[in-house]
Motif scaffolding. Structure first.
Motif, PDB file in Angstrom:
ATOM      1  N   LEU A  25     -37.103  14.153 -49.939  1.00  0.00           N
ATOM      2  CA  LEU A  25     -37.782  12.956 -49.449  1.00  0.00           C
ATOM      3  C   LEU A  25     -38.801  13.286 -48.371  1.00  0.00           C
ATOM      4  CD1 LEU A  25     -34.633  10.662 -49.018  1.00  0.00           C
ATOM      5  CD2 LEU A  25     -36.166  10.744 -50.989  1.00  0.00           C
ATOM      6  N   THR A  26     -39.769  12.396 -48.223  1.00  0.00           N
ATOM      7  CA  THR A  26     -40.682  12.499 -47.083  1.00  0.00           C
ATOM      8  C   THR A  26     -39.938  12.017 -45.845  1.00  0.00           C
ATOM      9  OG1 THR A  26     -41.526  10.243 -47.312  1.00  0.00           O
ATOM     10  CG2 THR A  26     -42.634  11.976 -48.595  1.00  0.00           C
ATOM     11  N   GLN A  27     -40.502  12.284 -44.670  1.00  0.00           N
ATOM     12  CA  GLN A  27     -39.845  11.832 -43.439  1.00  0.00           C
ATOM     13  C   GLN A  27     -39.729  10.311 -43.419  1.00  0.00           C
ATOM     14  OE1 GLN A  27     -41.233  13.593 -39.790  1.00  0.00           O
ATOM     15  NE2 GLN A  27     -40.536  11.870 -38.541  1.00  0.00           N
ATOM     16  N   THR A  28     -40.773   9.620 -43.863  1.00  0.00           N
ATOM     17  CA  THR A  28     -40.752   8.153 -43.875  1.00  0.00           C
ATOM     18  C   THR A  28     -39.661   7.629 -44.801  1.00  0.00           C
ATOM     19  OG1 THR A  28     -43.133   8.059 -43.424  1.00  0.00           O
ATOM     20  CG2 THR A  28     -42.108   6.071 -44.329  1.00  0.00           C
ATOM     21  N   GLU A  29     -39.539   8.227 -45.988  1.00  0.00           N
ATOM     22  CA  GLU A  29     -38.526   7.801 -46.949  1.00  0.00           C
ATOM     23  C   GLU A  29     -37.116   8.056 -46.410  1.00  0.00           C
ATOM     24  OE1 GLU A  29     -40.902   8.594 -51.175  1.00  0.00           O
ATOM     25  OE2 GLU A  29     -39.808  10.234 -50.181  1.00  0.00           O
ATOM     26  N   ALA A  30     -36.924   9.227 -45.793  1.00  0.00           N
ATOM     27  CA  ALA A  30     -35.606   9.576 -45.255  1.00  0.00           C
ATOM     28  C   ALA A  30     -35.235   8.654 -44.097  1.00  0.00           C
ATOM     29  CB  ALA A  30     -35.600  11.029 -44.804  1.00  0.00           C
ATOM     30  N   GLU A  31     -36.184   8.379 -43.226  1.00  0.00           N
ATOM     31  CA  GLU A  31     -35.923   7.500 -42.088  1.00  0.00           C
ATOM     32  C   GLU A  31     -35.556   6.098 -42.558  1.00  0.00           C
ATOM     33  OE1 GLU A  31     -39.514   7.853 -39.841  1.00  0.00           O
ATOM     34  OE2 GLU A  31     -38.730   9.493 -38.579  1.00  0.00           O
ATOM     35  N   ALA A  32     -36.203   5.625 -43.615  1.00  0.00           N
ATOM     36  CA  ALA A  32     -35.910   4.291 -44.145  1.00  0.00           C
ATOM     37  C   ALA A  32     -34.464   4.211 -44.621  1.00  0.00           C
ATOM     38  CB  ALA A  32     -36.861   3.961 -45.287  1.00  0.00           C
ATOM     39  N   ARG A  33     -33.976   5.266 -45.259  1.00  0.00           N
ATOM     40  CA  ARG A  33     -32.591   5.273 -45.745  1.00  0.00           C
ATOM     41  C   ARG A  33     -31.599   5.341 -44.595  1.00  0.00           C
ATOM     42  NH1 ARG A  33     -32.064   8.400 -51.551  1.00  0.00           N
ATOM     43  NH2 ARG A  33     -34.025   7.652 -52.441  1.00  0.00           N
ATOM     44  N   MET A  71     -33.910  15.005 -45.892  1.00  0.00           N
ATOM     45  CA  MET A  71     -35.205  15.337 -46.486  1.00  0.00           C
ATOM     46  C   MET A  71     -35.072  16.532 -47.423  1.00  0.00           C
ATOM     47  SD  MET A  71     -37.658  14.863 -43.122  1.00  0.00           S
ATOM     48  CE  MET A  71     -39.104  15.597 -43.920  1.00  0.00           C
ATOM     49  N   ASN A 130     -32.567  15.612 -50.622  1.00  0.00           N
ATOM     50  CA  ASN A 130     -33.042  14.643 -51.611  1.00  0.00           C
ATOM     51  C   ASN A 130     -34.526  14.773 -51.928  1.00  0.00           C
ATOM     52  OD1 ASN A 130     -30.454  13.736 -50.845  1.00  0.00           O
ATOM     53  ND2 ASN A 130     -30.945  11.644 -51.421  1.00  0.00           N
TER      54      ASN A 130
END
Length: 228
Positions: free
Chosen positions: A150-158, A145, A148
């Protein structure tokens, strides 16, 4: 000489470990660097990619637009398979060249930095040792996070799009835990390097090479004698 496969996960700190190994004088072959090299205009893979995907994937400079190509292969699995069938043989060929170079230079072992080492399953059989760079899931999430933006949701998706680090740990011979501070990681890397340097496993390939050379020399001598 023997091969050591190194892998990890996004934001687990693999690049940090590679840098430490290089500081120790280790030979490291980066699969990602080679993957970028083989799609340059003077490589055969470049011509095949342009033929298969069309000139619209090119930048004005003539180089491949990685973003445009990425959009195609991530939305069309069959296109991703096509790209892999073009690039993987070229990547492996260039890696083999690097391995042979380090063999001639007398290195005891060579590290192959391969992000998808366990996912591909194809190269693991050539590795005498496998190493995974691990870090605690919460640490991994926080680092990604922050790094990059990123939001937590975006980071978790990756993170969830990759093989879990815990699963890679079960498959590896060695684990570098990069959850702590830099000094703790450095100590683990030094310990691993010392262990690999002390190993006598490199002798097997050396002896085979010497035997092959001696055998070839004997064959040449025999042939020469036939015509003397």
């Amino acid at each position: 000489m023997f091969l050591v496969g190194l892998t990890g996960g996004i934001a687990s700190g693999k690049s940090t470990v590679v840098a430490l190994l290089q500081e120790l004088g280790c030979a490291v072959i980066d699969a990602d660097v080679i993957a970028r090299q083989v799609v340059q205009p003077h490589f055969q893979a470049y011509r095949r990619i342009v033929h298969s995907f069309g000139p619209e994937i090119l930048l004005g400079s003539g180089e491949i637009n990685r973003e445009a190509l990425g959009n195609i292969i991530f939305s069309q699995p069959e296109k991703r398979q096509l790209l892999n069938s073009i690039t993987h043989p070229e990547i492996q060929k260039e890696m083999l060249k690097e391995i042979l170079k380090y063999f001639v230079l007398g290195y005891r072992y060579v590290i192959l930095d391969i992000p998808l080492l366990f996912e591909s399953k194809m190269l693991t059989r050539f590795m005498k040792h496998t190493v995974v760079v691990y870090c605690d899931p919460q640490v991994q999430l926080s680092r990604l996070m922050h790094r990059n933006g990123l939001t937590q949701t975006e980071a978790e998706a990756r993170i969830f799009a990759q093989m879990p680090l815990a699963q890679k740990v079960k498959l590896a011979n060695h684990v570098i835990d990069n959850s702590g501070d830099a000094e703790a990681t450095k100590k683990q890397v030094l310990k691993l390097h010392t262990e690999l340097e002390k190993s006598l496993e490199y002798l097997t390939v050396r002896l085979l090479a010497v035997g092959a050379i001696v055998g070839m020399g004997g064959l040449v001598y025999f042939l020469v004698q036939q015509f003397v």
